[in-house]
Write a protein that holds these residues in place. Structure first.
Motif, PDB file in Angstrom:
ATOM      1  N   PHE A 164       0.797  -1.266   0.022  1.00 56.83           N
ATOM      2  CA  PHE A 164       0.026   0.070   0.059  1.00 56.83           C
ATOM      3  C   PHE A 164       0.894   1.367   0.078  1.00 56.83           C
ATOM      4  O   PHE A 164       0.073   2.416   0.038  1.00 56.83           O
ATOM      5  CB  PHE A 164      -0.810   0.032   1.193  1.00 56.83           C
ATOM      6  CG  PHE A 164      -2.044  -1.015   0.932  1.00 56.83           C
ATOM      7  CD1 PHE A 164      -3.114  -0.961   0.281  1.00 56.83           C
ATOM      8  CD2 PHE A 164      -1.827  -2.386   1.466  1.00 56.83           C
ATOM      9  CE1 PHE A 164      -4.153  -1.578   0.310  1.00 56.83           C
ATOM     10  CE2 PHE A 164      -2.936  -3.230   1.343  1.00 56.83           C
ATOM     11  CZ  PHE A 164      -4.332  -2.989   0.582  1.00 56.83           C
ATOM     12  N   VAL A 165       2.085   1.195  -0.283  1.00 56.79           N
ATOM     13  CA  VAL A 165       2.884   2.524  -0.303  1.00 56.79           C
ATOM     14  C   VAL A 165       2.667   3.203  -1.443  1.00 56.79           C
ATOM     15  O   VAL A 165       2.195   4.401  -1.345  1.00 56.79           O
ATOM     16  CB  VAL A 165       4.514   2.078  -0.352  1.00 56.79           C
ATOM     17  CG1 VAL A 165       5.188   3.188  -1.107  1.00 56.79           C
ATOM     18  CG2 VAL A 165       4.981   1.684   1.080  1.00 56.79           C
ATOM     19  N   PRO A 166       2.417   2.532  -2.645  1.00 56.87           N
ATOM     20  CA  PRO A 166       1.816   3.428  -3.836  1.00 56.87           C
ATOM     21  C   PRO A 166       0.548   4.140  -3.350  1.00 56.87           C
ATOM     22  O   PRO A 166       0.069   5.305  -3.699  1.00 56.87           O
ATOM     23  CB  PRO A 166       1.759   2.496  -4.998  1.00 56.87           C
ATOM     24  CG  PRO A 166       2.629   1.372  -4.644  1.00 56.87           C
ATOM     25  CD  PRO A 166       2.566   1.398  -3.103  1.00 56.87           C
ATOM     26  N   TYR A 167      -0.274   3.404  -2.696  1.00 55.93           N
ATOM     27  CA  TYR A 167      -1.665   3.969  -2.249  1.00 55.93           C
ATOM     28  C   TYR A 167      -1.557   5.286  -1.319  1.00 55.93           C
ATOM     29  O   TYR A 167      -1.987   6.088  -1.361  1.00 55.93           O
ATOM     30  CB  TYR A 167      -2.407   2.950  -1.702  1.00 55.93           C
ATOM     31  CG  TYR A 167      -3.839   3.702  -1.172  1.00 55.93           C
ATOM     32  CD1 TYR A 167      -4.766   3.621  -1.796  1.00 55.93           C
ATOM     33  CD2 TYR A 167      -4.033   4.060   0.099  1.00 55.93           C
ATOM     34  CE1 TYR A 167      -6.167   4.429  -1.522  1.00 55.93           C
ATOM     35  CE2 TYR A 167      -5.044   4.654   0.645  1.00 55.93           C
ATOM     36  CZ  TYR A 167      -6.145   4.814  -0.199  1.00 55.93           C
ATOM     37  OH  TYR A 167      -7.492   5.255   0.098  1.00 55.93           O
ATOM     38  N   ILE A 168      -0.604   5.081  -0.236  1.00 56.88           N
ATOM     39  CA  ILE A 168      -0.376   6.059   0.725  1.00 56.88           C
ATOM     40  C   ILE A 168       0.167   7.353  -0.146  1.00 56.88           C
ATOM     41  O   ILE A 168      -0.349   8.516  -0.023  1.00 56.88           O
ATOM     42  CB  ILE A 168       0.620   5.696   1.682  1.00 56.88           C
ATOM     43  CG1 ILE A 168       0.065   4.334   2.405  1.00 56.88           C
ATOM     44  CG2 ILE A 168       1.037   6.758   2.613  1.00 56.88           C
ATOM     45  CD1 ILE A 168       1.031   3.905   3.484  1.00 56.88           C
ATOM     46  N   LEU A 169       1.153   7.155  -1.075  1.00 55.34           N
ATOM     47  CA  LEU A 169       1.720   8.264  -1.923  1.00 55.34           C
ATOM     48  C   LEU A 169       0.758   8.983  -2.771  1.00 55.34           C
ATOM     49  O   LEU A 169       0.548  10.146  -2.735  1.00 55.34           O
ATOM     50  CB  LEU A 169       2.943   8.032  -2.525  1.00 55.34           C
ATOM     51  CG  LEU A 169       4.026   7.464  -1.756  1.00 55.34           C
ATOM     52  CD1 LEU A 169       4.994   6.554  -2.405  1.00 55.34           C
ATOM     53  CD2 LEU A 169       4.528   8.649  -0.910  1.00 55.34           C
ATOM     54  N   ALA A 170      -0.018   8.277  -3.459  1.00 55.30           N
ATOM     55  CA  ALA A 170      -1.259   8.807  -4.284  1.00 55.30           C
ATOM     56  C   ALA A 170      -2.175   9.534  -3.556  1.00 55.30           C
ATOM     57  O   ALA A 170      -2.764  10.803  -4.125  1.00 55.30           O
ATOM     58  CB  ALA A 170      -1.681   7.784  -5.017  1.00 55.30           C
ATOM     59  N   HIS A 171      -2.568   9.011  -2.352  1.00 58.36           N
ATOM     60  CA  HIS A 171      -3.570   9.645  -1.542  1.00 58.36           C
ATOM     61  C   HIS A 171      -3.195  10.835  -1.024  1.00 58.36           C
ATOM     62  O   HIS A 171      -3.803  11.903  -0.882  1.00 58.36           O
ATOM     63  CB  HIS A 171      -4.152   8.639  -0.536  1.00 58.36           C
ATOM     64  CG  HIS A 171      -5.020   9.516   0.114  1.00 58.36           C
ATOM     65  ND1 HIS A 171      -4.983   9.910   1.511  1.00 58.36           N
ATOM     66  CD2 HIS A 171      -6.462   9.380   0.209  1.00 58.36           C
ATOM     67  CE1 HIS A 171      -5.886  10.593   2.052  1.00 58.36           C
ATOM     68  NE2 HIS A 171      -7.022  10.083   1.135  1.00 58.36           N
ATOM     69  N   SER A 172      -1.768  11.142  -0.682  1.00 59.76           N
ATOM     70  CA  SER A 172      -1.168  12.028  -0.056  1.00 59.76           C
ATOM     71  C   SER A 172      -0.768  13.372  -0.826  1.00 59.76           C
ATOM     72  O   SER A 172      -0.856  14.360  -0.648  1.00 59.76           O
ATOM     73  CB  SER A 172      -0.076  11.726   1.017  1.00 59.76           C
ATOM     74  OG  SER A 172      -0.458  10.769   1.876  1.00 59.76           O
ATOM     75  N   PHE A 173      -0.435  12.907  -2.109  1.00 60.93           N
ATOM     76  CA  PHE A 173       0.223  13.748  -3.278  1.00 60.93           C
ATOM     77  C   PHE A 173      -0.761  13.396  -4.312  1.00 60.93           C
ATOM     78  O   PHE A 173      -0.020  13.003  -5.498  1.00 60.93           O
ATOM     79  CB  PHE A 173       1.574  13.632  -3.432  1.00 60.93           C
ATOM     80  CG  PHE A 173       2.501  13.696  -2.166  1.00 60.93           C
ATOM     81  CD1 PHE A 173       2.785  14.790  -1.601  1.00 60.93           C
ATOM     82  CD2 PHE A 173       2.967  12.353  -1.554  1.00 60.93           C
ATOM     83  CE1 PHE A 173       3.411  14.757  -0.284  1.00 60.93           C
ATOM     84  CE2 PHE A 173       3.782  12.582  -0.439  1.00 60.93           C
ATOM     85  CZ  PHE A 173       3.989  13.615   0.067  1.00 60.93           C
ATOM     86  N   PRO A 174      -1.975  14.040  -4.228  1.00 61.64           N
ATOM     87  CA  PRO A 174      -2.655  13.674  -5.608  1.00 61.64           C
ATOM     88  C   PRO A 174      -2.241  14.519  -6.725  1.00 61.64           C
ATOM     89  O   PRO A 174      -2.835  14.184  -8.056  1.00 61.64           O
ATOM     90  CB  PRO A 174      -4.086  14.057  -5.143  1.00 61.64           C
ATOM     91  CG  PRO A 174      -3.913  15.256  -4.012  1.00 61.64           C
ATOM     92  CD  PRO A 174      -2.552  14.598  -3.337  1.00 61.64           C
ATOM     93  N   HIS A 175      -1.484  15.341  -6.613  1.00 60.79           N
ATOM     94  CA  HIS A 175      -1.152  16.321  -7.963  1.00 60.79           C
ATOM     95  C   HIS A 175      -0.012  15.931  -8.447  1.00 60.79           C
ATOM     96  O   HIS A 175       0.546  16.327  -9.571  1.00 60.79           O
ATOM     97  CB  HIS A 175      -1.289  17.705  -7.602  1.00 60.79           C
ATOM     98  CG  HIS A 175      -2.646  18.242  -6.872  1.00 60.79           C
ATOM     99  ND1 HIS A 175      -3.789  18.267  -7.497  1.00 60.79           N
ATOM    100  CD2 HIS A 175      -2.642  18.739  -5.687  1.00 60.79           C
ATOM    101  CE1 HIS A 175      -4.639  18.834  -6.768  1.00 60.79           C
ATOM    102  NE2 HIS A 175      -3.942  19.188  -5.596  1.00 60.79           N
ATOM    103  N   LEU A 176       0.772  14.991  -7.975  1.00 50.66           N
ATOM    104  CA  LEU A 176       2.127  14.532  -8.335  1.00 50.66           C
ATOM    105  C   LEU A 176       1.657  13.525  -9.662  1.00 50.66           C
ATOM    106  O   LEU A 176       0.769  12.653  -9.571  1.00 50.66           O
ATOM    107  CB  LEU A 176       2.951  13.658  -7.387  1.00 50.66           C
ATOM    108  CG  LEU A 176       3.549  14.536  -6.465  1.00 50.66           C
ATOM    109  CD1 LEU A 176       4.355  13.916  -5.577  1.00 50.66           C
ATOM    110  CD2 LEU A 176       4.547  15.753  -6.920  1.00 50.66           C
TER     111      LEU A 176
END
Length: 395
Positions: free
Chosen positions: A231-243
């Motif tokens: 779930f690392v990719p999920y955490i990052l995508a959720h926290s940085f939605p504009h990247l």
């Protein structure tokens, strides 16, 4: 008279061969986009390809442990055969790339054969490095962590190799690793021979109190590790939605790959502190990260450094648990012990990953990863006996 020190080539060859053989595991992740296009898979179906390898590995480790193969035959020969057969199964995916069932079967067979590579490689290392086993396995697992993270780097850099080149290249690498292990790494001075087949071998290893402590510490570690990685990719995508997706993949690589530093650094630290203390310390820190995630996941400014630290300690204890399992198992059953513990550990990951995915449908994302602390709590409690042996005082 103690055995002579291991030749300088032994550890580098074991590390390379282990990485080369387990590259078969990484192959599925590296070519997922190409397989998706070839098989016309929906996004949800891609998880089947990963699950097929995991399931095959669990079945394989159970079979190898049941028959005590790593203790009844030369581990080098077993490693060679599994590396060659795994390379063939991986290459055959090219001829089944239009059949979902065919690809799933071959990936399952590949996972089965990995049971003769990953834990057997650690058994070979244990036959050479008794006093410095934590350091040796630290390098082994560190290389595997980098391999796990590598597909994220490929996607982040936009690398796109043809399916044929990728699969054949990885198969060739696996075969080379098997050949080098067989030719350049003879059985070590701590290799025990003469184990007979016994239906109870898998159970015998758990009769040793110290081994049970190491095993349950490892099980607690595995409850957390793969759920975090998944779930690392999920955490990052959720926290940085504009990247952009490429940048998120690069971040995923660094977070997961940071575990290699934890593995190698922990290996060196174990030479002074002992494997038990190092494993306990890293498991304690990763458990605290589970709890702190409820707060830090709401603070984007702190998130990336936090995840990098978590990624380092969540994997860094893994080689020390393997070293402890090898040291505390009956000498004639080290291969069986490592294989059965690995099998149970990977089976546990299925439960934690599924639970985390389910909780995402019920709870805010920042609260979902707190239950992963259950594993470290259980593991830390189990390890008290080992700490008593190393330090002379019970925590």
């Amino acid at each position: 008279m103690p055995p002579a020190p291991a030749p300088s080539r032994i550890l580098p060859v074991i590390v390379f061969s282990q990485f080369a053989g387990t590259s078969l595991w990484f192959a599925g992740n590296a070519v997922l986009p190409e397989l998706q296009a070839s098989l016309q898979l929906q996004e949800g179906a891609l998880s089947l390809l990963t699950s097929a390898v995991q399931l095959g590995f669990i079945i394989g480790t159970l079979c190898f442990a049941f028959f005590s193969l790593a203790d009844r035959m030369s581990p080098r020969l077993l490693f060679l055969l599994c590396a060659l057969l795994g390379a063939a199964a991986n290459a055959l995916v090219l001829f089944s790339a239009t059949s979902v069932a065919g690809v799933l079967l071959l990936r399952g067979i590949t996972g089965f054969l990995l049971a003769g590579i990953y834990p057997v490689g650690m058994k070979i290392a244990a036959s050479w490095y008794s006093g410095r086993l934590g350091k040796a396995i630290g390098y082994l697992v560190g290389a595997l962590v980098l391999g796990t993270a590598f597909p994220h780097l490929l996607r982040g850099l936009g690398a796109s190799l043809p399916l044929q080149s990728m699969l054949l290249g990885i198969s060739s690498l696996s075969a080379l690793g098997g050949v080098l292990m067989y030719l350049l790494v003879p059985d070590g001075p701590y290799h025990s021979k003469g184990t007979r087949f016994d239906l109870t071998n898998m159970l015998k290893v758990f009769r040793v109190r110290e081994f049970r402590a190491a095993a349950f510490g490892y099980f607690g570690h595995m409850w957390e590790l793969y759920a975090f990685w998944a779930f690392v990719p999920y955490i990052l995508a959720h926290s940085f939605p504009h990247l952009p997706q490429g940048q998120l993949s690069i971040y995923s690589f660094w977070v997961i790959g940071a575990g290699a530093l934890g593995c190698v650094g922990g290996g060196y630290l174990s030479q002074r502190q002992g494997s038990g203390r190092v494993a306990f310390g890293q498991l304690l820190l990763s458990g605290l990260c589970c709890l702190l995630s409820a707060w830090v996941l709401q603070l984007p400014a702190l998130l990336l450094p936090f995840l990098l630290f978590w990624g380092m300690v969540v994997a860094g204890d893994s080689p020390q648990f393997s070293a402890l399992a090898a040291k505390t198992a009956p000498p004639q059953l080290v291969g069986t012990a490592l294989t059965v513990v690995t099998s149970i550990g990977f089976a546990i990951t299925i439960g934690s990953i599924q639970l985390t995915g389910f909780l995402l449908t019920l709870l805010p994302p920042h609260l979902v990863f707190v239950p992963l602390a259950i594993g470290p709590v259980i593991g830390l409690r189990a390890m008290r006996l080992l700490l008593k042996k190393e330090s002379g005082s019970l925590l």
